[in-house]
Structure formats: structure tokens, C-alpha cells
Design an enzyme around this catalytic site. Sequence first.
Site, PDB file in Angstrom:
ATOM      1  N   HIS A  14      43.857 -40.256  -5.538  1.00 27.30           N
ATOM      2  CA  HIS A  14      42.947 -39.067  -4.765  1.00 27.30           C
ATOM      3  C   HIS A  14      43.283 -37.987  -5.774  1.00 27.30           C
ATOM      4  O   HIS A  14      44.410 -37.214  -5.651  1.00 27.30           O
ATOM      5  CB  HIS A  14      43.132 -38.889  -3.452  1.00 27.30           C
ATOM      6  CG  HIS A  14      42.499 -37.812  -2.821  1.00 27.30           C
ATOM      7  ND1 HIS A  14      42.152 -37.991  -1.362  1.00 27.30           N
ATOM      8  CD2 HIS A  14      42.243 -36.701  -3.138  1.00 27.30           C
ATOM      9  CE1 HIS A  14      41.393 -36.788  -1.187  1.00 27.30           C
ATOM     10  NE2 HIS A  14      41.354 -36.032  -2.075  1.00 27.30           N
ATOM     11  N   HIS A  16      41.487 -34.261  -7.701  1.00 28.14           N
ATOM     12  CA  HIS A  16      40.380 -33.549  -7.987  1.00 28.14           C
ATOM     13  C   HIS A  16      40.513 -32.897  -9.413  1.00 28.14           C
ATOM     14  O   HIS A  16      41.701 -32.115  -9.847  1.00 28.14           O
ATOM     15  CB  HIS A  16      40.388 -32.287  -7.018  1.00 28.14           C
ATOM     16  CG  HIS A  16      40.232 -32.458  -5.546  1.00 28.14           C
ATOM     17  ND1 HIS A  16      38.843 -32.655  -5.091  1.00 28.14           N
ATOM     18  CD2 HIS A  16      40.878 -32.956  -4.773  1.00 28.14           C
ATOM     19  CE1 HIS A  16      38.947 -33.108  -3.867  1.00 28.14           C
ATOM     20  NE2 HIS A  16      40.357 -33.235  -3.471  1.00 28.14           N
ATOM     21  N   ARG A  18      37.252 -31.373 -11.065  1.00 25.31           N
ATOM     22  CA  ARG A  18      36.264 -30.355 -11.049  1.00 25.31           C
ATOM     23  C   ARG A  18      35.526 -30.664 -12.355  1.00 25.31           C
ATOM     24  O   ARG A  18      35.596 -31.909 -13.004  1.00 25.31           O
ATOM     25  CB  ARG A  18      37.022 -28.924 -11.324  1.00 25.31           C
ATOM     26  CG  ARG A  18      38.088 -28.692 -10.441  1.00 25.31           C
ATOM     27  CD  ARG A  18      37.784 -28.727  -8.793  1.00 25.31           C
ATOM     28  NE  ARG A  18      39.002 -28.193  -7.873  1.00 25.31           N
ATOM     29  CZ  ARG A  18      39.099 -28.423  -6.851  1.00 25.31           C
ATOM     30  NH1 ARG A  18      37.995 -29.374  -6.142  1.00 25.31           N
ATOM     31  NH2 ARG A  18      40.163 -28.053  -6.207  1.00 25.31           N
ATOM     32  N   ASN A  42      33.621 -34.056  -4.749  1.00 20.76           N
ATOM     33  CA  ASN A  42      33.190 -32.515  -4.166  1.00 20.76           C
ATOM     34  C   ASN A  42      33.141 -31.538  -5.353  1.00 20.76           C
ATOM     35  O   ASN A  42      33.830 -30.496  -5.027  1.00 20.76           O
ATOM     36  CB  ASN A  42      34.049 -32.246  -3.262  1.00 20.76           C
ATOM     37  CG  ASN A  42      35.632 -32.132  -3.545  1.00 20.76           C
ATOM     38  OD1 ASN A  42      36.124 -32.563  -4.779  1.00 20.76           O
ATOM     39  ND2 ASN A  42      36.239 -31.296  -2.654  1.00 20.76           N
ATOM     40  N   LYS A 102      33.195 -41.289  -0.847  1.00 23.55           N
ATOM     41  CA  LYS A 102      33.721 -40.366  -0.129  1.00 23.55           C
ATOM     42  C   LYS A 102      33.047 -39.735   0.839  1.00 23.55           C
ATOM     43  O   LYS A 102      32.057 -39.298   0.610  1.00 23.55           O
ATOM     44  CB  LYS A 102      34.349 -39.439  -1.085  1.00 23.55           C
ATOM     45  CG  LYS A 102      35.228 -38.223  -0.474  1.00 23.55           C
ATOM     46  CD  LYS A 102      36.913 -38.659  -0.141  1.00 23.55           C
ATOM     47  CE  LYS A 102      37.594 -37.741   0.663  1.00 23.55           C
ATOM     48  NZ  LYS A 102      38.112 -36.478  -0.220  1.00 23.55           N
ATOM     49  N   HIS A 141      37.959 -38.320   4.347  1.00 28.68           N
ATOM     50  CA  HIS A 141      38.834 -36.835   4.881  1.00 28.68           C
ATOM     51  C   HIS A 141      38.664 -37.081   6.226  1.00 28.68           C
ATOM     52  O   HIS A 141      37.551 -36.603   6.760  1.00 28.68           O
ATOM     53  CB  HIS A 141      38.110 -35.932   4.157  1.00 28.68           C
ATOM     54  CG  HIS A 141      38.679 -34.780   4.361  1.00 28.68           C
ATOM     55  ND1 HIS A 141      39.453 -33.827   3.549  1.00 28.68           N
ATOM     56  CD2 HIS A 141      39.116 -33.939   5.636  1.00 28.68           C
ATOM     57  CE1 HIS A 141      40.123 -32.782   4.108  1.00 28.68           C
ATOM     58  NE2 HIS A 141      39.995 -32.981   5.334  1.00 28.68           N
ATOM     59  N   HIS A 178      44.944 -38.517   2.485  1.00 33.09           N
ATOM     60  CA  HIS A 178      45.925 -37.617   2.902  1.00 33.09           C
ATOM     61  C   HIS A 178      46.160 -37.475   4.297  1.00 33.09           C
ATOM     62  O   HIS A 178      46.282 -36.549   4.912  1.00 33.09           O
ATOM     63  CB  HIS A 178      45.635 -36.037   2.373  1.00 33.09           C
ATOM     64  CG  HIS A 178      44.274 -35.906   2.407  1.00 33.09           C
ATOM     65  ND1 HIS A 178      43.487 -35.820   3.596  1.00 33.09           N
ATOM     66  CD2 HIS A 178      43.330 -35.526   1.425  1.00 33.09           C
ATOM     67  CE1 HIS A 178      42.367 -35.411   3.392  1.00 33.09           C
ATOM     68  NE2 HIS A 178      42.023 -35.128   2.355  1.00 33.09           N
ATOM     69  N   ASP A 251      45.768 -35.938  -3.971  1.00 32.45           N
ATOM     70  CA  ASP A 251      44.982 -34.818  -3.634  1.00 32.45           C
ATOM     71  C   ASP A 251      45.388 -33.280  -4.570  1.00 32.45           C
ATOM     72  O   ASP A 251      45.194 -32.373  -4.242  1.00 32.45           O
ATOM     73  CB  ASP A 251      45.160 -34.386  -2.330  1.00 32.45           C
ATOM     74  CG  ASP A 251      43.939 -33.735  -1.763  1.00 32.45           C
ATOM     75  OD1 ASP A 251      42.905 -33.271  -2.501  1.00 32.45           O
ATOM     76  OD2 ASP A 251      43.864 -32.973  -0.558  1.00 32.45           O
ATOM     77  N   HIS A 255      42.830 -24.609  -8.234  1.00 33.70           N
ATOM     78  CA  HIS A 255      41.788 -23.510  -8.123  1.00 33.70           C
ATOM     79  C   HIS A 255      42.446 -22.572  -8.790  1.00 33.70           C
ATOM     80  O   HIS A 255      43.586 -22.401  -8.874  1.00 33.70           O
ATOM     81  CB  HIS A 255      42.079 -23.061  -6.561  1.00 33.70           C
ATOM     82  CG  HIS A 255      41.248 -24.054  -5.566  1.00 33.70           C
ATOM     83  ND1 HIS A 255      39.862 -24.194  -5.388  1.00 33.70           N
ATOM     84  CD2 HIS A 255      41.822 -25.060  -4.734  1.00 33.70           C
ATOM     85  CE1 HIS A 255      39.537 -24.970  -4.561  1.00 33.70           C
ATOM     86  NE2 HIS A 255      40.908 -25.586  -4.270  1.00 33.70           N
TER      87      HIS A 255
HETATM   88  O1  DOR Z   1      43.138 -29.126   0.355  1.00 33.36           O
HETATM   89  C1  DOR Z   1      42.477 -29.403  -0.138  1.00 33.36           C
HETATM   90  N1  DOR Z   1      41.701 -29.221  -1.253  1.00 33.36           N
HETATM   91  N2  DOR Z   1      41.663 -30.343   0.667  1.00 33.36           N
HETATM   92  C2  DOR Z   1      40.644 -31.046   0.608  1.00 33.36           C
HETATM   93  O2  DOR Z   1      40.110 -31.963   1.156  1.00 33.36           O
HETATM   94  C3  DOR Z   1      39.670 -30.921  -0.686  1.00 33.36           C
HETATM   95  C4  DOR Z   1      40.488 -29.867  -1.687  1.00 33.36           C
HETATM   96  C5  DOR Z   1      39.712 -29.637  -2.822  1.00 33.36           C
HETATM   97  O3  DOR Z   1      38.717 -29.851  -3.236  1.00 33.36           O
HETATM   98  O4  DOR Z   1      40.299 -28.219  -3.277  1.00 33.36           O
HETATM   99 ZN    ZN Z   2      41.004 -34.127  -1.927  1.00 36.42          ZN
END
Ligand code: DOR
Ligand code: ZN
Length: 348
Positions: A14, A16, A18, A42, A102, A141, A178, A251, A255
Site C-alpha cells: 500500500h 502512494h 502521486r 487516488n 481500490k 479503505h 491499514h 500507506d 504531502h
Molecule cells: O492518511 C491517508 N493518506 N490515508 C489515506 O487513506 C489516503 C492517504 C493519502 O492519499 O494521502
Molecule cells: Zn492509502
Amino acid sequence: MTEQITLHRFDDMHCHFRTGEILKTVVPLTSLYAGRAVVMPNTRPRAILDADDVTWYREQILAAIPPDHRDCFHPLMTIEIRNETTPAMVYAAYRAGAIAAKVYPRGVTTNAEHGMEQLLSAQAIDTFRALDELGMLLLIHGERDEPRLLVTQREEAFLPTLQQLALQLPTLRIVLEHVSTRVGVETVRSLGANVAATITAHHLCLTLNDVIGNGVHPHHACMPTPKGFDDLDALIEAATSGDPKFFLGSDTAPHLREKKECAHGACGVFTAPILPMLLADMFERADRLDRLDDFVSRFGAEFYRIPRNHRKIVLGKRSWCVPAEYAGIVPFKAGELLSWQLIDSCVC
Ligand code: DOR
Ligand code: ZN
């Protein structure tokens, strides 16, 4: 005292990454120690919803893998299932290389504003059946948002839906992503072998106190939110128990600092740069270092029915200070000392 450990390269089930420029920062951090990562769909502005999106996104990720990791790291692609997703879209995404789909229930987390509304509708079940026919996995999720329901209660509120799905689709492999509560762990244990859960490294060390109990800590804010001490104990027990239903899904969710340190900050914890070291520390504290390799590289591969990574990494007992920032992204435990360090990232 253990001074050095050798682990198979991780499967981070899992992750991310981007899109765009940030890939050049985050992909190499994961490809340093992971053989594979299940890449979440996502993304913005373009989410990964169909075959064309999968092809477009995979190419971007591959281009961001450093040349010396190219043959030891492989992204595993996913699509997001929304109300509009059809079985035909699932088939096409599979042909384009997606191995899982997902589901984000609408509104429960970052970039879930177009998430699915009725997971148990006839149309949704048809789409999930297509996954089953293809041998793809359904990644969920597992939170439900309702009026007058606290954020800490959202996972528990979702569990009846998980039970229904497992009942109606007994051969579809479903991952509760998660997992963050004792009742979530118990529910996954009670369901058939087709249901498993990922556990993040940050849910193995945080409670809600670490998010809002001592000033507001934006870099600990995530969904599902960390819970109480009893939930934390249950997660540590599940991760270190040797039960193959529980495996790593970090996860890791980068950011930019300004998106976290502001009013209405984004949810997500960026653990990619420290993941192996943090997990070694957690498992060592639980006196279960011997079970770390299965958690990070065996149980996930078995559930996904893919061969285990054969290359390895080596961690040594050396203190290491976590950098303050990676290209504007603050990592989990920034500026803190960890007791393990990555000393070899690709042993054949
Ligand atoms: O904390 C999270 N951040 N939980 C999620 O389900 C998505 C993720 C994100 O994409 O930043
Ligand atoms: Zn996630």
C-alpha cells in the site's frame, strides 16, 4: 543483541507515489528496499480509473526508478473503483496490467470526494465479481462516514459491510487496508482465508494522543486516525503474531509541508524513507525480530499469489538521524534518531 539483520526485499502492499515531479523524490526512496509496491490510484489531477490511466501512470513511475534499481523494483498497478466503474473497465485495466482495485467510500479520506457510495449495490457486486473472475484483489479503505459518528468510530462502522462483502464474494481476495482497531483485527481473523489486512508502520507506533494529545501534530495526521492503546496493542500483536492474514502496507503518503502545516491540513504520513528501520525497531521492541521478514516480504506475496522477492537487504544496528525534509516533504520522525540503518540495499 542482534547487530545485523538480512531481510528479503519488501513488498509494500500500500503505497502512494502521486504524479509528476514528486515521483523523482519518492519512488527512489521506496525502490531502495522494496522489490514491489502496490501503487494507490487516488492521484490528482488525474486519478487512475481505467486501462489508459494505468498505462500512463506506470510509465511515469518506471521513469522515476533510478537506473540501478530498475531490475529489482517493480510497481504493482491498481485502479480506483467508483460508482461509474463497469466490469468492462475492470477487464481492460487487467489487460493493461492492473492487479488490484481500490475502493474509497466517498469522503472518508484524501482524494476520496468521488469515492464509491453503495458498496453492496447490485452494480458494485457485479464489478467486484469481475475482479474475482480475473484473479484481481479488492483493496478497501475500510471506513464509513455518517452524521454524528466520530472519526475514531469510522472503521468499526465499516466492518459489517466488509462481512457482507466477504459473504457474498467468498472467493474474491479482499484486503482491509491499514487496519487500525482491535475490532478490525478480530473481524479479519474471523473471516475466511480470502480476507486479509495490511498494517502500516505508523499505526504500530501512534495513538490519537500523538496526533492531538500534546499540541496538534500535523505530520501524524492520517486516515484512519490512530486510535487508543488497546487498539495499538492489538495491531502490534497481529503484525508480530506470524498470522499470514496480516502483512505490510505502509500507506506512505507524501504531502508537501505547506499542505500539512496549515488550516485543514492533508492526511497522510510519509514513512517511505524510514520504513525498514522503523519496523526493525518496532519488532525488536516486541521481541519478535524473527517475524519481521515474513511480515514485510512473505505473507503479502502469498496472499497476492506472487513469488517472494529473492533479493535481500541488510540492516545494521547503527544510529541514524532522520532528515528534516525530502524536497519539501517532512518524513515521519524527522530529526529523530533511529537505532537501525540500511547498510546494503540489494544483495543477490
Ligand atoms: O492518511 C491517508 N493518506 N490515508 C489515506 O487513506 C489516503 C492517504 C493519502 O492519499 O494521502
Ligand atoms: Zn492509502
